[in-house]
Design an enzyme around this catalytic site. Structure first.
Site, PDB file in Angstrom:
ATOM      1  N   LYS A 277      12.335  30.148  36.416  1.00 19.38           N
ATOM      2  CA  LYS A 277      11.233  29.521  37.156  1.00 19.38           C
ATOM      3  C   LYS A 277      10.480  28.518  36.293  1.00 19.38           C
ATOM      4  CE  LYS A 277      10.405  32.834  40.846  1.00 19.38           C
ATOM      5  NZ  LYS A 277       9.472  33.771  41.462  1.00 19.38           N
TER       6      LYS A 277
ATOM      7  N   LYS B 113      23.073  32.813  43.319  1.00 23.73           N
ATOM      8  CA  LYS B 113      22.336  33.673  44.256  1.00 23.73           C
ATOM      9  C   LYS B 113      21.797  32.862  45.446  1.00 23.73           C
ATOM     10  CE  LYS B 113      17.936  34.840  43.707  1.00 23.73           C
ATOM     11  NZ  LYS B 113      16.641  35.430  43.338  1.00 23.73           N
TER      12      LYS B 113
ATOM     13  N   LYS C 175      15.553  31.703  48.747  1.00 25.31           N
ATOM     14  CA  LYS C 175      14.672  31.194  49.799  1.00 25.31           C
ATOM     15  C   LYS C 175      14.421  29.698  49.626  1.00 25.31           C
ATOM     16  CE  LYS C 175      11.808  35.409  49.726  1.00 25.31           C
ATOM     17  NZ  LYS C 175      10.573  35.905  49.116  1.00 25.31           N
TER      18      LYS C 175
END
Ligand code: TYM
Length: 333
Positions: free
Chosen positions: A115, A197, A200
């Protein structure tokens, strides 16, 4: 909550739209867990603000996520459903646990590194402290089991380390939680890049299937899913990541084992296989979406669920926090 019954705790962040990965990684198991354990399911809006959110949208998504939990069969009479920020003990325990967590441990977290790279202009303290807040969530409720996807394994390990460290420094205080990872579905990958992965917030909109997608959109995304040139439906994640990912999705959404699915699609072409996977997903999520929409028209009811959940959660969390405060030497009045 029943004394002596094992407790299950998990949470989801109200960020972006949820994907079928979120469903497969945790939600799919909630109904059966609810039968066997005391469950607490939270909406992790405090975790959500570690990346920038549009405030009105965050508020709306919080309500939508509560509605989704109920639409997926969570019974608020049995299970505690609440919003993290409604129970102040999370921030309080997080602060205390910060003093028993090392900066080096947090810097090593894969999600923090990912992140930080993705949001290089906003590497805030909350992003780094995220796992400690998650540990506080879990430990406040004496949770025995935490059903999550594979991407949360490292955070769960840290929660266990913090619990053990605290217990050893003082005296047994926290239950050391165990992760519950699904046999299949713990890591659903992107349909376009099947070694990555499903997330969202993916860049390629065809890679993720959202729980809000309509049937046409679902079918379109599955038709375009990346496969391989072998033309054989076989589970082999290393050499056939696309097909194996589709088999995992089918297994979760059609409620079949991988072996049953492989047998079912023996000799079947990829085109037909992909349509069957899309159908299984659409069949499962369409009624959920409809029920969620129906629930969202009754804001009063959803707010009463949140309020009742927050009160029940607070009752448990406050007791744990008082124990912690006593052990670490906070003067209590
Ligand atoms: P979040 O909101 O990112 O994801 C919610 C759940 O979905 C799982 N998941 C997946 N599972 C399989 N395949 C995927 N592609 C996939 N993507 C996501 C996640 O593992 C998770 O179970 N930190 C947590 C929220 C949280 C929490 C907690 C969880 C806050 N406090 C305490 C457990 C206990 C998170 O970000 O989830």
């Amino acid at each position: 909550m029943t004394e002596g019954r094992k407790r299950v705790y998990t949470a989801i962040q109200p960020t972006n739209n949820l994907t079928i990965g979120n469903y497969a990684g945790t939600i799919t198991r909630w109904q059966s867990l609810q039968r066997d354990y005391d469950c607490i399911f939270a909406v992790a809006n405090m975790h959500a603000i570690t990346v920038r959110q549009e405030p009105a949208e965050l508020r709306q998504r919080t309500l939508s996520l509560v509605a989704l939990y109920l639409a997926c069969g969570v019974d608020p009479e049995k299970t505690v459903v609440y919003v993290q920020s409604h129970v102040p003990c999370h921030a309080e325990l997080c602060w205390a646990l910060n003093a028993f967590t090392y900066v080096g441990e947090m810097e090593r977290m894969t999600q923090f590194k990912d992140k930080s790279a993705k949001h290089a202009d906003n590497i805030n303290m909350g992003l780094m402290d995220y796992p400690v807040l998650m540990a506080a969530d879990i430990l406040l409720y004496g949770s025995d089991f935490v059903p999550v996807g594979e991407d949360q394994r490292q955070h769960l390990e840290i929660a266990r380390d913090i619990a053990v460290r605290f217990n050893n420094l003082f005296s047994p205080t926290f239950t050391v939680p165990e992760g519950l990872f699904g046999k299949v579905g713990a890591k659903i990958n992107d349909l376009q890049e099947p070694t990555k992965k499903m997330s969202k917030s993916c860049e390629n909109p065809n890679g993720s299937v959202f729980l809000t997608d309509g049937k046409d959109e679902i079918m379109r995304k599955f038709k375009r899913a990346v496969t391989d040139s072998e033309a054989c439906v076989r589970f082999d994640p290393a050499s056939k990541p696309g097909v194996s990912n589709l088999l995992s999705i089918y297994s979760v959404f059609a409620d079949k084992t991988i072996e049953e699915a492989e047998k079912q699609f023996q000799g079947v072409g990829y085109g037909e296989f992909k349509l069957a996977v899309g159908e299984a997903v659409a069949d499962k999520i369409t009624p959920i979406r409809e029920e969620q929409t129906r629930l969202l028209s009754d804001k009063g009811y959803l707010e009463s669920v949140m309020k009742d959940g927050a009160e029940r959660a607070y009752g448990i969390a406050r007791r744990t926090l008082s124990k912690v405060y006593k052990k670490i030497g906070f003067y209590q009045i």
